[in-house]
Design a protein around this motif. Structure first.
Motif, PDB file in Angstrom:
ATOM      1  N   LYS A  82     -10.880   9.375   4.633  1.00  0.00           N
ATOM      2  CA  LYS A  82     -11.500   8.105   4.248  1.00  0.00           C
ATOM      3  C   LYS A  82     -10.516   7.237   3.471  1.00  0.00           C
ATOM      4  CE  LYS A  82     -15.522   6.131   1.990  1.00  0.00           C
ATOM      5  NZ  LYS A  82     -16.808   6.380   1.340  1.00  0.00           N
ATOM      6  N   GLN A  83      -9.834   7.844   2.503  1.00  0.00           N
ATOM      7  CA  GLN A  83      -8.877   7.095   1.688  1.00  0.00           C
ATOM      8  C   GLN A  83      -7.729   6.570   2.540  1.00  0.00           C
ATOM      9  OE1 GLN A  83      -7.563   9.208  -1.801  1.00  0.00           O
ATOM     10  NE2 GLN A  83      -6.737   7.376  -2.733  1.00  0.00           N
ATOM     11  N   LEU A  84      -7.213   7.406   3.435  1.00  0.00           N
ATOM     12  CA  LEU A  84      -6.124   6.970   4.308  1.00  0.00           C
ATOM     13  C   LEU A  84      -6.595   5.865   5.253  1.00  0.00           C
ATOM     14  CD1 LEU A  84      -4.523  10.431   5.089  1.00  0.00           C
ATOM     15  CD2 LEU A  84      -3.488   8.584   3.746  1.00  0.00           C
TER      16      LEU A  84
ATOM     17  N   LYS B 147       0.860  -1.173   0.000  1.00  0.00           N
ATOM     18  CA  LYS B 147       0.000   0.000   0.000  1.00  0.00           C
ATOM     19  C   LYS B 147       0.900   1.227   0.000  1.00  0.00           C
ATOM     20  CE  LYS B 147      -3.597  -2.353   2.564  1.00  0.00           C
ATOM     21  NZ  LYS B 147      -4.346  -2.402   3.824  1.00  0.00           N
TER      22      LYS B 147
ATOM     23  N   LEU C 100      -3.225  13.346  -2.279  1.00  0.00           N
ATOM     24  CA  LEU C 100      -4.328  13.863  -1.476  1.00  0.00           C
ATOM     25  C   LEU C 100      -4.563  15.345  -1.705  1.00  0.00           C
ATOM     26  CD1 LEU C 100      -3.411  11.985   1.798  1.00  0.00           C
ATOM     27  CD2 LEU C 100      -5.201  11.368   0.160  1.00  0.00           C
TER      28      LEU C 100
ATOM     29  N   PRO D 170      -1.343   7.914  -1.447  1.00  0.00           N
ATOM     30  CA  PRO D 170      -1.969   8.468  -2.653  1.00  0.00           C
ATOM     31  C   PRO D 170      -1.792   9.985  -2.738  1.00  0.00           C
ATOM     32  CG  PRO D 170      -3.626   8.171  -0.961  1.00  0.00           C
ATOM     33  CD  PRO D 170      -2.323   7.681  -0.385  1.00  0.00           C
TER      34      PRO D 170
ATOM     35  N   ALA E  26     -12.581  13.244   2.374  1.00  0.00           N
ATOM     36  CA  ALA E  26     -12.201  12.241   1.367  1.00  0.00           C
ATOM     37  C   ALA E  26     -10.787  11.719   1.629  1.00  0.00           C
ATOM     38  CB  ALA E  26     -12.292  12.829  -0.039  1.00  0.00           C
ATOM     39  N   ALA E  27      -9.883  12.618   2.025  1.00  0.00           N
ATOM     40  CA  ALA E  27      -8.503  12.214   2.322  1.00  0.00           C
ATOM     41  C   ALA E  27      -8.470  11.278   3.528  1.00  0.00           C
ATOM     42  CB  ALA E  27      -7.638  13.446   2.572  1.00  0.00           C
TER      43      ALA E  27
ATOM     44  N   LYS F 260      -8.006  17.253  -2.618  1.00  0.00           N
ATOM     45  CA  LYS F 260      -9.179  16.525  -2.137  1.00  0.00           C
ATOM     46  C   LYS F 260      -9.716  17.177  -0.870  1.00  0.00           C
ATOM     47  CE  LYS F 260      -7.954  12.092  -4.065  1.00  0.00           C
ATOM     48  NZ  LYS F 260      -8.009  10.678  -3.912  1.00  0.00           N
TER      49      LYS F 260
ATOM     50  N   LEU G 159      -8.889   3.619   4.674  1.00  0.00           N
ATOM     51  CA  LEU G 159      -8.983   2.377   3.901  1.00  0.00           C
ATOM     52  C   LEU G 159      -7.610   1.747   3.680  1.00  0.00           C
ATOM     53  CD1 LEU G 159     -11.656   3.402   1.241  1.00  0.00           C
ATOM     54  CD2 LEU G 159     -11.962   1.798   3.144  1.00  0.00           C
ATOM     55  N   LEU G 160      -6.574   2.573   3.672  1.00  0.00           N
ATOM     56  CA  LEU G 160      -5.206   2.084   3.498  1.00  0.00           C
ATOM     57  C   LEU G 160      -4.547   1.704   4.819  1.00  0.00           C
ATOM     58  CD1 LEU G 160      -4.027   4.665   0.818  1.00  0.00           C
ATOM     59  CD2 LEU G 160      -4.447   2.218   0.466  1.00  0.00           C
TER      60      LEU G 160
END
Length: 85
Positions: free
Chosen positions: A29-31, A14, A19, A17, A26-27, A22, A33-34
């Motif tokens: 949430k993405q972090l 992983k 960010l 990404p 959203a940032a 954004k 998930l990682l």
């Protein structure tokens, strides 16, 4: 006789990404998930961006995420806002 033994798929790494640009939600949430749990947010006034937009990130895109990864995000806020959220 030929025998091939598979150890399964290679584990994928992983990575951090992009960010910037954004929304903070959203940032996060993405972090999440990682698997990144350590997120430090600082706010800076910026009248050109919508509030809570990521302006900077301290880790480069593509850096491998570990269980100790900590990321710092600089996020925009309205010029009128006085306190950090």
């Amino acid at each position: 006789i030929r025998l091939t033994v598979s150890l399964g798929e290679m584990p994928s790494q992983k990575t951090i990404p992009q960010l910037v640009g954004k929304s903070l939600s959203a940032a996060r949430k993405q972090l999440g998930l990682l698997g990144v749990k350590r997120i430090e947010v600082t706010y800076e006034e910026n009248e050109k961006l919508l509030p809570k937009t990521v302006m900077k990130q301290n880790l480069p895109v593509g850096e491998v995420i570990t269980d100790r990864t900590e990321i710092e995000l600089q996020v925009s806020k309205d010029v009128e806002q006085n306190k950090e959220e």
